[in-house]
Design an enzyme around this catalytic site. Structure first.
Site, PDB file in Angstrom:
ATOM      1  N   GLU A  44       0.915  -1.226   0.210  1.00 24.51           N
ATOM      2  CA  GLU A  44      -0.168   0.249   0.356  1.00 24.51           C
ATOM      3  C   GLU A  44       0.602   1.301   0.161  1.00 24.51           C
ATOM      4  OE1 GLU A  44      -3.505   2.373   2.173  1.00 24.51           O
ATOM      5  OE2 GLU A  44      -2.750   0.243   3.522  1.00 24.51           O
ATOM      6  N   ASN A 372     -11.782  -3.086  -0.297  1.00 22.00           N
ATOM      7  CA  ASN A 372     -10.670  -3.691   0.921  1.00 22.00           C
ATOM      8  C   ASN A 372     -11.259  -2.961   2.414  1.00 22.00           C
ATOM      9  OD1 ASN A 372      -8.014  -3.259   2.003  1.00 22.00           O
ATOM     10  ND2 ASN A 372      -9.258  -1.362   2.247  1.00 22.00           N
ATOM     11  N   GLU A 373     -11.328  -4.288   3.117  1.00 27.62           N
ATOM     12  CA  GLU A 373     -11.899  -3.825   4.198  1.00 27.62           C
ATOM     13  C   GLU A 373     -13.027  -2.816   4.585  1.00 27.62           C
ATOM     14  OE1 GLU A 373      -9.165  -1.240   7.143  1.00 27.62           O
ATOM     15  OE2 GLU A 373      -8.134  -3.829   7.199  1.00 27.62           O
TER      16      GLU A 373
END
Length: 652
Positions: A44, A372-373
């Site tokens: 990331e 994502n999440e």
């Protein structure tokens, strides 16, 4: 540091090996096949991981496109904008991808300049050549350009001059190399404009010549080498929270990250202001490291690509914007087009685009993360629409689905139940917790449904203080506790198909989050103890999980020992991983079902639990390899206190 470890005494092993510390290893019994993707990487753009990090560009704000267009720039010789000479032009209304450029107007044979300080601590130079690119166009010929490199003491250590095309009315790239006469840190670049005339400047760029694989405009070789040395099974990209952005407009859009640099639309990173204690207003994403470079990197280091796409939701910790379902079509199309870009042949639109960028062959992508999440009913609703469309067109691509940001809370429980009911391919679980939690939960996957979805431990890292704390450190305690947890992952490789530590990179002065796997400054880098744990598992992953038992049970904390075993059928090798979390050395014996012969090796990571590595002491905690004799059906060795030990021995 709060004591979390148990202390005990060990009784010496009998010569025959029959005693309480004897373990049995059944090398002929395959408990699970080890997925080639078991140990991988999570990337990331946080902590300057991309711009100012692995992306080797040395000029910050090279195209003057930052919200404050003079960020990292000063005018020379006066530290202010000079009226009528330098002017930033805003063309965002007609060109959002390349919204600004600089005009230089010299009317009286003046000599002026623009000085760039680089990222964070300034530029670092070696005695190698550097490639400078000036993107310009001439309005009125007569401006001449010279280049200077200055060290921290304002001494010139490199210089050259550019010959410009006087009739370049359209945007033109001019490249030249410059070689410093000395090494330097905290340095600067000065671009001098002199003469009489007017020109526009759209980009000033500087790259070292020794990039990874010597690619122009490429990646920092030392940082990529650290990734290659991990022999990762996959590389998850581009995150992490930047997939979503703190607003929908700042989400990651892969189509904006390929092609010419001037066509890659910059956005402000979610990490510019997301951490109150580490505000970084100049954190922008230039996407010089974009999706083409990502797929190329995966190919270089032998990692399966695992891209993550946005599902029409911004970060749920921030604005939590949600795109209405009747407006999701562009997002779904982007996902479908990404698969085509990666895998399509040259008769397809996006396969042709990939070929035009320099890679005619498909990248053979088999994994795709959808969200994502993310969590909750909105995510579940969006996810179904994406899944239906992706599976209809690309049934062989395995989809990774999120369960939110933590474990054993309603958010996780809800998403886990939804995904299992839908028979999802792969469920992503994230763990940021104390070393004690990782030690206590090495058996987490022992009871998971063997016929259910596979598990991706997509983000995990032991926190020496607490999650989100600025005081978290990468010490040996956190690394060994992760090793305890990883023995449980390996033991359950029939359920867990992938796992990756997070985050990956961090600049020593430009970070927003800690702990991290690899730390660097603008000239060097070092591996953490956590890195070495990841490496010892990854390069020794084997092909088949085999039972390693004590008293008929898996070894997951009894007497402060955690252990797992694999066989590598390609090399006829038994590989045992054993973590000793006791303060005392412990002699262990392993009874096998086949003979071993010759010399065994043991690679150990050990030291003071509080010990950390640093730029000044990069190998303070690092693996050491020794050997010992091994014959017959017994292996005996002594595990040092606070240690991870990897034993390799050939099977007859």
């Amino acid at each position: 540091m709060k004591k979390i470890l148990l202390f005990l005494s060990f009784i010496a092993l009998a010569v025959s090996g029959f005693c309480q510390d004897t373990y049995t290893v059944s090398t002929k019994t395959t408990k699970a096949k080890v997925p080639t993707t078991l140990w991988g990487l999570f990337f990331e753009d946080i902590n300057r991981a991309a711009d100012g990090g692995v992306y080797a560009e040395m000029v910050e704000n090279r195209s003057f496109d930052f919200p404050k267009p003079m960020t990292a720039w000063t005018t020379w010789p006066n530290q202010r904008l000079r009226d009528g000479i330098f002017m930033v032009n805003n063309q965002s209304a007609t060109n959002a991808a390349d919204p600004k450029y600089m005009s230089v107007n010299l009317q009286a044979r003046d000599t002026v300049g623009l000085m760039n300080s680089g990222f964070d601590e300034g530029m670092a130079f070696k005695k190698i050549s550097y490639n400078l690119t000036l993107r310009y166009r001439q309005q009125t010929p007569g401006v001449h350009v010279r280049i200077f490199l200055f060290n921290a003491k304002n001494k010139v250590i490199g210089r050259t001059a550019l010959t410009l095309e006087p009739n370049a009315k359209d945007w033109t790239n001019r490249e030249i190399s410059v070689t410093p006469t000395d090494t330097a840190t905290k340095s600067k670049l000065l671009v001098i404009f002199e003469g009489q005339g007017k020109m526009d400047v759209d980009r000033i760029s500087l790259f070292p010549s020794d990039t990874w694989k010597n690619r122009k405009g490429g990646l920092r070789a030392d940082l990529v080498q650290k990734l290659a040395d991990l022999k990762p099974g996959f590389l998850r990209f581009p995150g992490g929270c930047i997939v979503e952005g703190n607003q929908i407009v700042h989400r990651y859009q892969w189509k904006h990250t390929i092609g010419n640099l001037e066509d890659r639309e910059m956005v402000q990173s979610i990490w510019a202001d997301d951490v109150p204690d580490r505000q970084t207003p100049d954190y922008m994403e230039s996407f010089g490291l974009g999706f083409y470079e990502y797929f190329q990197l995966c190919e270089d280091i032998g990692a399966a690509p695992l891209p993550i796409i946005n599902v029409g939701m911004s970060c749920q910790f921030d604005a939590a914007e949600v795109v209405p379902v009747n407006e999701l079509e562009p997002y779904i199309t982007d996902a479908l087009d990404l698969v085509e870009f990666a895998n399509g042949d040259q008769t397809t639109y996006w396969g042709k685009k990939r070929a035009e960028l320099g890679h005619p062959a498909p990248f053979n992508m088999k994994l795709l993360g959808v969200g994502n999440e993310n969590w909750g009913p909105q995510y579940a609703e969006h996810l179904k629409m994406f899944t239906d469309r992706l599976k209809a067109k690309y049934p062989d691509v395995k989809l990774v689905n999120a369960t939110g940001y933590s474990r054993n809370i309603p958010v996780f429980t809800y998403m886990d139940s939804v995904l299992r009911a839908r028979k999802a391919d792969i469920i992503d679980e994230h763990f940021y917790d104390t070393p004690k939690w990782f030690m206590d939960n090495s058996n987490r996957y022992d009871s998971y449904d063997r016929s259910g979805p596979k598990i991706f431990v997509g983000e995990y890292a032991a926190q020496s203080d607490r999650i989100g704390s600025m005081r978290n450190v990468n010490n040996l305690l956190t690394a060994l506790s992760e090793a305890c947890f990883m023995t449980g992952i390996e033991r359950n490789a029939d359920v867990v198909s992938m796992a990756s530590y997070a985050p990956l990179f961090a600049h020593v002065s430009g970070w927003q989050w800690t702990p991290n796997l690899i730390w660097f400054d603008n000239s060097s880098s070092y591996n953490t103890p956590n890195y070495y744990v990841q490496q010892l598992f990854s390069v020794n992953k084997g092909t088949d999980v085999v039972p390693l038992l004590k008293d008929g049970k898996a070894v997951c904390g009894q007497d402060s020992i955690w252990a797992s075993a694999v066989v590598d059928k390609n090399t006829s090798e038994l590989i045992i991983k054993l973590v000793n979390m006791s303060s005392r050395a412990s002699k262990k014996s392993f009874r096998l079902d086949v003979n071993v012969s010759g010399t065994a090796t043991v690679t150990s990571l050990t030291g003071d639990l509080k010990a950390e590595n640093s730029l000044g002491s990069p190998a303070g905690i690092s693996p050491k390899t020794t050997s010992f004799a091994a014959n017959g059906k017994w292996i005996s060795f002594t595990a040092g206190p606070y240690s991870l030990n990897v034993i390799n021995v050939k099977l007859k």
